[in-house]
Design a protein around this motif. Structure first.
Motif, short mmCIF file in Angstrom:
data_model
loop_
_atom_site.label_atom_id
_atom_site.label_comp_id
_atom_site.label_asym_id
_atom_site.label_seq_id
_atom_site.Cartn_x
_atom_site.Cartn_y
_atom_site.Cartn_z
N ALA A 205 -13.51 -40.87 -36.16
CA ALA A 205 -13.98 -39.58 -36.68
C ALA A 205 -15.23 -39.18 -35.92
O ALA A 205 -16.11 -40.01 -35.74
N PRO A 206 -15.35 -37.95 -35.45
CA PRO A 206 -14.30 -36.94 -35.48
C PRO A 206 -13.30 -37.19 -34.36
O PRO A 206 -13.64 -37.80 -33.35
N ARG A 207 -12.08 -36.69 -34.54
CA ARG A 207 -11.05 -36.86 -33.52
C ARG A 207 -11.19 -35.80 -32.44
O ARG A 207 -11.66 -34.70 -32.72
N PRO A 208 -10.74 -36.11 -31.21
CA PRO A 208 -10.76 -35.07 -30.18
C PRO A 208 -9.85 -33.92 -30.61
O PRO A 208 -8.85 -34.14 -31.28
N ARG A 209 -10.27 -32.72 -30.26
CA ARG A 209 -9.49 -31.55 -30.67
C ARG A 209 -8.24 -31.42 -29.83
O ARG A 209 -8.32 -31.50 -28.60
N ALA A 210 -7.11 -31.16 -30.45
CA ALA A 210 -5.88 -30.90 -29.69
C ALA A 210 -5.72 -29.39 -29.58
O ALA A 210 -6.33 -28.63 -30.33
N ALA A 211 -4.88 -28.98 -28.62
CA ALA A 211 -4.66 -27.55 -28.40
C ALA A 211 -3.93 -26.95 -29.60
O ALA A 211 -3.27 -27.65 -30.34
N ARG A 212 -4.06 -25.64 -29.76
CA ARG A 212 -3.25 -24.94 -30.76
C ARG A 212 -1.91 -24.63 -30.12
O ARG A 212 -1.84 -24.14 -29.00
N LEU A 213 -0.84 -24.93 -30.82
CA LEU A 213 0.48 -24.73 -30.24
C LEU A 213 0.93 -23.29 -30.43
O LEU A 213 0.69 -22.71 -31.47
N SER A 214 1.59 -22.74 -29.42
CA SER A 214 2.27 -21.47 -29.61
C SER A 214 3.68 -21.65 -29.07
O SER A 214 3.89 -22.29 -28.04
N VAL A 215 4.64 -21.13 -29.81
CA VAL A 215 6.04 -21.36 -29.46
C VAL A 215 6.34 -20.83 -28.06
O VAL A 215 7.04 -21.47 -27.27
N ASP A 216 5.75 -19.70 -27.69
CA ASP A 216 5.98 -19.12 -26.36
C ASP A 216 5.56 -20.08 -25.26
O ASP A 216 6.23 -20.24 -24.25
N ALA A 217 4.42 -20.76 -25.49
CA ALA A 217 3.89 -21.66 -24.46
C ALA A 217 4.78 -22.89 -24.29
O ALA A 217 4.66 -23.60 -23.28
#
Ligand code: C5P
Length: 310
Positions: A205-217
């Protein structure tokens, strides 16, 4: 449970398919529920590599014949612990059919490696039984039946080669398949315990931030390579020098062959490490004299159909 009406199905007593393995191209572990389970956000992708699964009904008694290695969870006898067996029991309990069955599995997926081998067998048994059933369940009902069996089973009970999943893996959004690509699997002579891996992750904690997913990407390999991430890596790799070394070596290889769309990660909670790379390595440096096994397969753009015969 609801039944699927009016589906054109060949009749028969034997169903066979290939229980294809999976990798997670994105795996974000979210909060731990009061039950101890974690919420997930993940991108599943099937592989060509799979176990052969045959299910027969109209037989006397219940049997499971498994050729190859299997590591069932602890607590029950060897057959009852097998996830494929538990899937058949769940189907019979929920629908009242069948009374008896004979399941045969020829294992090819490395066991305990994060490739969803046991879950793929369970998913394949559910699909086979549903093809043979006099009143088959709807796709949604089959997913609901799969969910208590484990986080990978709902996806592996579908006919989708690629999907996003949330919750405990039971909320699924099928995605159009990406072109097939070569994938190298680095298999170790040890496994990683999934509950342990979740525990190690909770300590970070805290965890590294992951990307926000978008279906198009996620409609191209370039887009997938940009967001590829597995939360388990930070918790598991530092505990296993061999895994860390394999990740480093595969990533260095991808840079050497100028593959900008390569994806190199830990498979699920490990121990297998994989690299989607158009010219994958044919050999790797042994770590601490440990024998590594490289397996070469492809990501799948289709899920093998269930074949029915007498
Ligand atoms: O899903 P599966 O049966 O493979 O999970 C094995 C263990 O991993 C669970 O008993 C639980 O300890 C942990 N787990 C979790 N959250 C999830 C999935 C699994 O904590 N979403």
């Amino acid at each position: 449970m609801t039944a699927t009406a009016g589906r054109d199905r060949p009749s028969g007593t034997t169903a066979r398919t290939v229980a294809q393995a999976k990798v997670n191209l994105f795996l974000r572990v979210l909060a731990r529920e009061a039950s101890g389970y974690h919420q997930l956000e993940t991108l599943f992708c099937r592989l060509e590599l799979g176990d052969d699964v045959v299910v027969r009904v109209g037989v006397d008694g219940r049997s499971l014949d498994c050729a190859g290695d299997v590591i069932p969870p602890e607590g029950l006898g060897p057959t009852q612990r097998n996830l494929a067996w538990r899937a058949a029991v769940a189907y019979a309990d929920a629908t009242g059919w069948p009374n008896d069955w004979a399941i045969e599995i020829a294992k090819r997926i490395p066991v305990g490696g994060g490739l969803g081998g046991g879950s793929a067998d369970a998913g394949a048994v559910l699909r086979c039984l549903n093809r043979l059933a006099p009143s088959p369940l709807s796709d949604d009902a089959l997913i609901a039946l799969a969910a208590p069996l484990g986080a990978d089973v709902p996806f592996l009970a579908t006919r989708d080669p690629m999907a996003l999943a949330w919750g405990r893996g039971e909320r699924l959004l099928a995605l159009p398949p990406l072109p097939e690509r070569a994938i190298t699997l680095v298999c170790f002579p040890f496994g990683v315990s999934t509950p342990d891996a979740y525990g190690w992750l909770d300590e970070i904690a805290p965890r590294p931030r992951a990307a926000r997913l978008s279906v198009d990407a996620l409609s191209t390999w370039v887009g997938v390579a940009r967001v590829a991430h597995n939360d388990f890596e930070a918790a598991v790799a530092p505990r296993y020098r061999e895994i860390e070394r394999a990740l480093e070596e595969l990533r260095a290889h991808a840079v050497r062959v100028h593959d900008a769309t390569s994806v190199t990660m830990l498979a699920g909670s490990g121990a297998t490490v994989f690299s989607i790379c158009d010219t994958g390595p044919q050999a790797m440096t042994a770590v601490h004299g440990m024998s590594l096994r490289l397996a070469h397969t492809r990501t799948a753009s289709r899920v093998v159909a269930v074949e029915v015969s007498d």
